[in-house]
Design a protein around this motif. Structure first.
Motif, mmCIF file in Angstrom:
data_model
loop_
_atom_site.group_PDB
_atom_site.id
_atom_site.type_symbol
_atom_site.label_atom_id
_atom_site.label_comp_id
_atom_site.label_asym_id
_atom_site.label_seq_id
_atom_site.Cartn_x
_atom_site.Cartn_y
_atom_site.Cartn_z
ATOM 1 N N UNK A 107 0.814 -1.207 0.000
ATOM 2 C CA UNK A 107 0.000 0.000 0.000
ATOM 3 C C UNK A 107 0.847 1.256 0.000
ATOM 4 N N UNK A 108 1.900 1.263 0.793
ATOM 5 C CA UNK A 108 2.785 2.425 0.898
ATOM 6 C C UNK A 108 3.381 2.775 -0.465
ATOM 7 N N UNK A 109 4.006 1.809 -1.107
ATOM 8 C CA UNK A 109 4.696 2.103 -2.368
ATOM 9 C C UNK A 109 3.707 2.451 -3.475
ATOM 10 N N UNK A 110 2.547 1.806 -3.491
ATOM 11 C CA UNK A 110 1.559 2.117 -4.523
ATOM 12 C C UNK A 110 0.991 3.522 -4.343
ATOM 13 N N UNK A 167 -13.617 1.870 -8.370
ATOM 14 C CA UNK A 167 -14.030 0.679 -7.626
ATOM 15 C C UNK A 167 -14.037 -0.569 -8.499
ATOM 16 N N UNK A 168 -14.116 -0.397 -9.815
ATOM 17 C CA UNK A 168 -14.053 -1.555 -10.711
ATOM 18 C C UNK A 168 -12.631 -2.099 -10.816
ATOM 19 N N UNK A 169 -11.645 -1.220 -10.676
ATOM 20 C CA UNK A 169 -10.258 -1.623 -10.853
ATOM 21 C C UNK A 169 -9.815 -1.498 -12.298
ATOM 22 N N UNK A 170 -8.510 -1.672 -12.509
ATOM 23 C CA UNK A 170 -7.899 -1.578 -13.834
ATOM 24 C C UNK A 170 -8.152 -0.215 -14.472
ATOM 25 N N UNK A 171 -8.194 0.816 -13.630
ATOM 26 C CA UNK A 171 -8.388 2.179 -14.113
ATOM 27 C C UNK A 171 -7.091 2.950 -13.933
ATOM 28 N N UNK A 172 -6.616 3.564 -14.997
ATOM 29 C CA UNK A 172 -5.417 4.386 -14.904
ATOM 30 C C UNK A 172 -5.526 5.561 -15.854
ATOM 31 N N UNK A 173 -4.932 6.670 -15.468
ATOM 32 C CA UNK A 173 -4.877 7.839 -16.341
ATOM 33 C C UNK A 173 -3.618 7.827 -17.192
ATOM 34 N N UNK A 182 -2.913 -0.537 -8.559
ATOM 35 C CA UNK A 182 -2.377 -0.081 -7.281
ATOM 36 C C UNK A 182 -3.407 0.379 -6.280
ATOM 37 N N UNK A 183 -4.209 1.380 -6.641
ATOM 38 C CA UNK A 183 -5.182 1.921 -5.703
ATOM 39 C C UNK A 183 -6.260 0.892 -5.382
ATOM 40 N N UNK A 184 -6.668 0.126 -6.394
ATOM 41 C CA UNK A 184 -7.707 -0.881 -6.177
ATOM 42 C C UNK A 184 -7.261 -1.918 -5.153
#
Length: 339
Positions: A107-110, A167-173, A182-184
């Motif tokens: 979590x920290x590194x992400x 919340x779905x995941x696999x989302x990136x800008x 990472x966030x998911x």
């Protein structure tokens, strides 16, 4: 006598006790400018409050971190490397169960990497605290805010819809450089996970399943992400990864869950095809998508038809699995599938 503020000392006393166990009073005096008497009084209070341990003799005390530990540091984002920050400034000062330490490191590194690569800000503040029962991480940047960033990239107009996509995941800008994991996965590792950005906030509690709920936003620019996990947690990083992989290997991220309560606010109805298309956005990236109706009491025919007939037939390689339906919603979904 100058009285040192304990809440300020606790931000750095853990690392100081590790690095200056034999000369901690002198180090505190030098760093704060406090008198010897005030320093000794503050150290006694920190020992009593379990921020420090003290051994040795009266004349030659030896200090160490106590049951309560904390490191809080601020960094300029330019040129920052999250792995160096973790290994140098944080990891040496905490004693966590091995599997919890692995999740905290992840979590920290992400989260720090997200601030570096996505926030567009200039600085980040990171705080990690250990109590006898929990590890608590807070990462705050001064960037554009995660919800605004997603809205700008995906042409969304509402922070709630940005949270739906997160919340779905696999989302990136930045799809060329990131996969949207990472966030998911950080949120799935935590018992408590809060996302604050530009006055908007959403929160997730592990004991409430995957539900995301509205939170009370902080009145500040940028993103602040808080995660906490119990030291007695039986959860592991590997188990979390496996939960979102259809074959259970934890390698592919090909399963998701859509929380329909994020599509509209409280008291509003899922009634339109546009709402259904918003739910279905990016689902072709997955093999299996659970559609969670928890908290939804009714839907319209158009919504059910668009999602469970039109989308389902156009994307037969995506398995749609409705969950937590009322009897009426279940009947509408079945009717759409049979049409």
């Amino acid at each position: 006598m100058t009285r040192l503020a304990i809440d300020q000392l606790t931000l750095w006393i853990t690392a100081a006790a590790n690095e200056h166990s034999l000369d901690l009073p002198a180090y505190v005096e030098e760093r704060t400018g406090a008198s010897h008497r005030a320093t000794l009084a503050a150290l006694r209070r920190l020992v009593d409050a379990q921020w420090l341990t003290r051994s040795g003799t009266t004349r030659r005390p030896v200090f160490g971190p106590g049951a309560l530990r904390q490191v809080a540091r601020s960094y300029t984002l330019h040129g920052l490397m999250e792995d160096v920050v973790w290994q140098r400034d944080f990891a040496p000062h905490f004693q966590l169960p091995r599997h919890v330490a692995r999740m905290v490191q992840h979590g920290f590194t992400e989260l720090v990497n997200n601030a570096i690569d996505h926030s567009g800000g200039t600085s980040v503040t990171v705080s990690l605290r250990q109590t006898p029962t929990h590890a608590q991480l807070l990462v705050s940047d001064d960037g554009c805010g995660v919800f605004d960033k997603i809205c700008d990239t995906y042409e969304l107009t509402d922070a709630r819809h940005a949270m739906l996509e997160l919340s779905k995941g696999r989302l990136t800008t930045q799809p060329q450089a990131h996969t949207g994991r990472g966030l998911f996965f950080s949120s799935q590792l935590a018992d408590v996970f809060d996302i604050h950005a530009n006055g908007k906030a959403f929160q997730r509690r592990a004991w409430e399943g995957n539900a995301w709920k509205d939170g009370k936003g902080l009145p500040r620019q940028g993103s602040s992400i808080y995660m906490a996990m119990a030291l007695e947690s039986t959860r592991t990083l590997e188990q979390v990864l496996e939960q979102w992989s259809v074959d259970g290997s934890g390698i592919a991220f090909d399963q998701t869950r859509v929380m329909l309560n994020l599509v509209v606010g409280a008291g509003q109805m899922l009634d339109s095809r546009a709402q259904a298309r918003r739910v279905a956005a990016r689902l072709p990236q997955f093999k299996r998508a659970e559609v969670d109706f928890a908290g939804v009491t009714d839907v319209g025919h158009a919504f059910a038809d668009e999602l469970f007939r039109v989308f389902a037939r156009a994307h037969q390689d995506v398995e749609l699995v409705p969950l937590n339906m009322t009897p009426r919603i279940a009947a509408l979904v079945q009717a759409a599938r049979n049409a």
